[in-house]
Design an enzyme around this catalytic site. Sequence first.
Site, mmCIF file in Angstrom:
data_model
loop_
_atom_site.group_PDB
_atom_site.id
_atom_site.type_symbol
_atom_site.label_atom_id
_atom_site.label_comp_id
_atom_site.label_asym_id
_atom_site.label_seq_id
_atom_site.Cartn_x
_atom_site.Cartn_y
_atom_site.Cartn_z
ATOM 1 N N HIS A 166 0.848 -1.204 0.000
ATOM 2 C CA HIS A 166 0.000 0.000 0.000
ATOM 3 C C HIS A 166 0.879 1.249 0.000
ATOM 4 O O HIS A 166 0.640 2.191 -0.778
ATOM 5 C CB HIS A 166 -0.908 -0.037 1.236
ATOM 6 C CG HIS A 166 -1.702 1.203 1.460
ATOM 7 N ND1 HIS A 166 -3.064 1.292 1.214
ATOM 8 C CD2 HIS A 166 -1.347 2.442 1.924
ATOM 9 C CE1 HIS A 166 -3.489 2.502 1.502
ATOM 10 N NE2 HIS A 166 -2.473 3.210 1.947
ATOM 11 N N GLU A 167 1.893 1.264 0.861
ATOM 12 C CA GLU A 167 2.759 2.442 0.939
ATOM 13 C C GLU A 167 3.598 2.611 -0.317
ATOM 14 O O GLU A 167 3.861 3.733 -0.762
ATOM 15 C CB GLU A 167 3.656 2.351 2.176
ATOM 16 C CG GLU A 167 2.902 2.357 3.501
ATOM 17 C CD GLU A 167 1.953 3.535 3.619
ATOM 18 O OE1 GLU A 167 2.277 4.629 3.136
ATOM 19 O OE2 GLU A 167 0.858 3.357 4.194
ATOM 20 N N HIS A 170 1.973 4.641 -2.953
ATOM 21 C CA HIS A 170 2.146 6.085 -2.796
ATOM 22 C C HIS A 170 3.516 6.534 -3.301
ATOM 23 O O HIS A 170 3.653 7.629 -3.862
ATOM 24 C CB HIS A 170 1.994 6.476 -1.321
ATOM 25 C CG HIS A 170 0.608 6.293 -0.779
ATOM 26 N ND1 HIS A 170 -0.514 6.741 -1.439
ATOM 27 C CD2 HIS A 170 0.163 5.727 0.375
ATOM 28 C CE1 HIS A 170 -1.594 6.455 -0.725
ATOM 29 N NE2 HIS A 170 -1.211 5.839 0.378
ATOM 30 N N GLU A 249 -6.562 6.465 -0.825
ATOM 31 C CA GLU A 249 -6.416 5.293 0.032
ATOM 32 C C GLU A 249 -7.079 4.077 -0.591
ATOM 33 O O GLU A 249 -6.555 2.964 -0.526
ATOM 34 C CB GLU A 249 -6.994 5.582 1.416
ATOM 35 C CG GLU A 249 -6.256 6.681 2.182
ATOM 36 C CD GLU A 249 -4.763 6.401 2.278
ATOM 37 O OE1 GLU A 249 -4.380 5.288 2.684
ATOM 38 O OE2 GLU A 249 -3.978 7.298 1.913
#
Length: 655
Positions: A166-167, A170, A249
């Site tokens: 997930h990170e 980004h 998100e």
Amino acid sequence: MNFFERQQRVRRMSVRLVALFVLAVIAIVVAVDLAVLIAFNAFSSGLGNVVGIVIVTSLITLTAISLAAAFRMLGLRGGGGKVARELGGVAVPPDTTDPQLRRLRNVVEEIAIASGTPVPEVYVLPQEDGINAFAAGWDSSSAAVAVTRGTLERLNRDELQGVIAHEFSHVVNGDMRLNIRLMGLLYGILFLAVIGRTLTQFGIIGGGRRDEKSSGNPLAVIGIALLVTGGVGVLAGRLIKASVSRQREYLADASAVQFTRQPSGIAGALKKIAGLEAGSNLKNPRREEVGHMLFGAGAGAFASWFATHPPLVDRIKVLDPSFDANQLTGLRRQWATHPPSGLEEDLSLGLIERNGAAARRDAAAPAARPTLPEPSATVPVPEATLVGSVGAPGAQSYAQAGAILDEIPADVLERAHSPATVVPLLLGLLMADEPAARDNQRAALAAHGPAVADAAAGEAAALARLHPLLRLPLAEVALPALRALPASDKQAALRQVFDLIHADGRISGYEYCLSRLVYRELDASLNPRSAWRGDRRTIAGSRDAVALLYAVLAQYGNPEEARAGVAFQAGMARVLPRVSLRYVPPPQGVVALESAWPSLIGLTPEDKRELVAGALAVISADGVTTLTELELLRTVCALLECPVPLELAAPVPRG
């Protein structure tokens, strides 16, 4: 939505962010002007005085906001590591032997290699019990990934993979640059509240000494006004953060699932946040400043229009449609007395062995484990596949990253992780195969000391049989240890790399790729700077740089000049069909690219997409794309901040 569309979306959001910030500043300036006019009773003193006070007050307010924002931006030049340290983060050493920290570094390395991005700095927030994480930085070279102690202790490996993936979404898609810009801009607004608090205290105390009445003291009135406007700024900041954060998100969750092919991993992490008392909360008073870049909300719930994250239950249901929110009641009851242990769950799932060692990555499905292709293999790479894969690694990339790390000998990985041995290792990777050329390189290194030359030669001999496709990933794994060196050692390493690659009179594509990546990482570490730049260059305006890139790629893949010319024209026809340029072999070879990077990196996302497509047209013009050409293309794309995942190398399933 592909990588380039998301980049364009982030670019539009950056413009919107600045516009909202400007509107907020205008509102604050007007409020401060009114407060000053009321405090000094200026409305009765004539229009000239009113205009003068408004001008002076507006200039002072704007200057204060601008200086505060600029000061914060300057402080954030250190990138993600600076943000992590401000929150109490402790760097995880590349050569750590702690089981939890080693597991974290392994996951980060696998995802970085799979996604085609440099391995970032890794931090742990040891004082934080909640489950949370964030990625911060101006670009992939200054990126850092941080997780809380609660994340390490409570999540199993699959859940940790989901959070880290997930990170990385980004990192890859440019969200973290928007996040750090947001930190800098909003600091100026929040700074007014601090000034207001100071003026209020000073004004009330000073006023009491004079006439026991603070209500007539202009400083107190101005201070109260700044407190109010600062509070409005805080609310405006939360609205701005919410407007640019919530939808991202969902996208990052979806990217993590696409990457790991394990929706249960990230869904399990979200369930633990919802079911544990600590949740995702942070104790650090700076949590408000970084709330928009966290994996989960860092503080108590705000009204929905102020929330930077979607509701947990909604995020879980997107990943697990069968989830019933009532299940959380049972989980809360169970975990209140027996909190989950990530390592214990790893043991029960077979992800680690009883002695604490990591289990084989392919234990669940050995027949499907990918293996490395032959160095001479060729791969078909359609344009749609390449463009669609940029910034969008899939499960195959993740599996191949695991296979690559498994293929690198354990002692070699150990030396790559150690700051004491990382420089000789990288120098050994750069040494030539031919004995005469290697002798010249060893002589060049001897000028830096016999020990350096001997250590590099020893590494070159040890790495001689390493598969070609393992060399760049090994270098990427070694970069964190290289960044951990003192500044003087980093500068010495740069000089040694420069002397070595020039010692034999020529620089191959491989030498250039590796040395360029090392230079970029060390330069970013030695000269931290913010990356608040506008991507405003176009392919048409960067024609010479584009032509130079395609000429280098054509020359690299085609020894015969006639065939190289055909390949060059194929790329130019793809991106600049109306431009007629003759192919000229760059006399400096691949080193000629040094003059092209500033223009190429500054291209807009849509033009980068065309540039990458044209580069593929060059290397595939002869109908064959070799793994060597593909690795060069992946490195070029990495330098353009368009990471190409490993899956294009098309590993052959073992079976």
